[in-house]
Design a protein around this motif. Structure first.
Motif, PDB file in Angstrom:
ATOM      1  N   TRP A  78       0.834  -1.203   0.000  1.00  0.00           N
ATOM      2  CA  TRP A  78       0.000   0.000   0.000  1.00  0.00           C
ATOM      3  C   TRP A  78       0.869   1.254   0.000  1.00  0.00           C
ATOM      4  O   TRP A  78       0.563   2.234  -0.690  1.00  0.00           O
ATOM      5  N   ASN A  81       2.245   1.744  -3.455  1.00  0.00           N
ATOM      6  CA  ASN A  81       1.195   2.237  -4.350  1.00  0.00           C
ATOM      7  C   ASN A  81       0.966   3.737  -4.159  1.00  0.00           C
ATOM      8  O   ASN A  81       0.838   4.486  -5.138  1.00  0.00           O
ATOM      9  N   SER A  82       0.922   4.180  -2.912  1.00  0.00           N
ATOM     10  CA  SER A  82       0.715   5.602  -2.637  1.00  0.00           C
ATOM     11  C   SER A  82       1.885   6.440  -3.146  1.00  0.00           C
ATOM     12  O   SER A  82       1.689   7.535  -3.688  1.00  0.00           O
ATOM     13  N   PHE A 230      -4.491  -1.265  -3.333  1.00  0.00           N
ATOM     14  CA  PHE A 230      -4.964  -0.217  -2.432  1.00  0.00           C
ATOM     15  C   PHE A 230      -3.859   0.788  -2.130  1.00  0.00           C
ATOM     16  O   PHE A 230      -2.678   0.438  -2.035  1.00  0.00           O
ATOM     17  N   THR A 231      -4.262   2.046  -1.954  1.00  0.00           N
ATOM     18  CA  THR A 231      -3.356   3.054  -1.429  1.00  0.00           C
ATOM     19  C   THR A 231      -3.399   3.008   0.097  1.00  0.00           C
ATOM     20  O   THR A 231      -4.230   2.301   0.687  1.00  0.00           O
ATOM     21  N   GLY A 235      -6.105   1.142   2.333  1.00  0.00           N
ATOM     22  CA  GLY A 235      -5.613  -0.066   2.979  1.00  0.00           C
ATOM     23  C   GLY A 235      -5.741  -0.009   4.485  1.00  0.00           C
ATOM     24  O   GLY A 235      -6.174  -0.980   5.120  1.00  0.00           O
TER      25      GLY A 235
END
Length: 283
Positions: A78, A81-82, A230-231, A235
């Motif tokens: 996560w 990803n962010s 998911f970010t 998350g």
């Protein structure tokens, strides 16, 4: 008379210092509570709730160990990803938004005023109203559950366009004319001459856009489906369920999520105030 004026100025300065110190303490209290919760056992959180009492002897590093030992599940995915979404969005958004704002400020073309008014209207429309048609667009393009789906609607931010336009109004047009005489292209004028002059505005918008993207929750929640995509905000929200709450990872993960924003601000802080004040008063 001069002595009385100096005394009054000193009293005003002291009063302002005390006032803003109190405001800073109040603003930092939630952050302090979060840090304390990250180093407190889950049992203490259930018994006493959030508190900012700094009893270092009672701190427990089990929560942090849970994240770094892999017990935090997909936390680091996560996080990655962010970082990818926020970093990519900052670069792409600043590139396109600055060019649009620059064009609206320094070029004259048919429909210029209409486009600027349209930008202002979009600024006033809540994003929640646009989410459904944007989601249908992402579905029709088969981009759901991808990084592009999260980034695409935010690439040209209206507030960033407005900010860059206000800043660019104050740039000297004589430099553009001189560059044209020397044979420089319009793109060359922007990238080689005007963009360096707009560095304070780029820094200010990098912080604001980065903060907005990093904390964005509703739109990623709508377009991301799989747990691996998911970010961080989405998350971490999944850790709270009707069947059990993983407060250990939630609070410690929230503390670690603050670090990129702090680094971003420290990196651009010397330009931040200059960019905000210049963009706010010009034009």
């Amino acid at each position: 008379m001069m002595k009385q004026k100096n005394r009054n100025d000193k009293l005003i300065s002291i009063s302002l210092f005390v006032f803003f110190t109190i405001v800073a303490i109040v603003a930092l209290f939630p952050v302090a509570s979060l840090v304390v919760a990250a180093f407190s056992p889950a049992s203490d959180l259930m018994r006493f709730g959030l508190t900012a009492e700094l009893f270092f002897s009672a701190w427990d590093f089990t929560n942090m160990n849970a994240i770094f030992s892999g017990e935090g599940g997909n936390y680091w995915q996560w996080y990655l990803n962010s970082l990818i979404i926020s970093g990519g969005l900052i670069i792409v958004s600043l590139f396109f938004s600055s060019m649009v704002g620059y064009a609206l400020a320094l070029y004259e073309f048919k429909g210029q005023r209409f486009v600027f008014v349209l930008v202002l209207l979009i600024v006033m429309i809540p994003f929640e109203i646009l989410m459904l048609p944007l989601f249908r667009l992402m579905t029709s393009l088969q981009l759901v559950d991808t990084y592009i789906a999260v980034m695409l609607p935010l690439i040209v931010a209206p507030i960033a366009v407005f900010f860059f336009r206000q800043y660019a109004i104050g740039l000297p047009k004589e430099l553009m004319e001189s560059a044209r005489v020397d044979g420089c292209t319009e793109y060359g004028i922007f990238f080689k001459i005007m963009a360096p002059l707009m560095l304070p505005s780029f820094a200010a918008m990098a912080i604001l856009q980065g903060l907005t993207s990093w904390n964005n929750f509703l739109w990623p929640l709508l377009v991301l489906r799989s747990n691996d995509m998911f970010t961080l905000p989405v998350g971490l929200a999944t850790l709270l369920t009707p069947y059990g709450n993983n407060y250990e990872v939630l609070f410690s993960g929230a503390v670690l999520s603050i670090i990129p924003i702090i680094i971003l601000f420290l990196f651009f802080q010397k330009f931040f105030i200059a960019g905000l004040t210049s963009g706010g008063v010009k034009g």
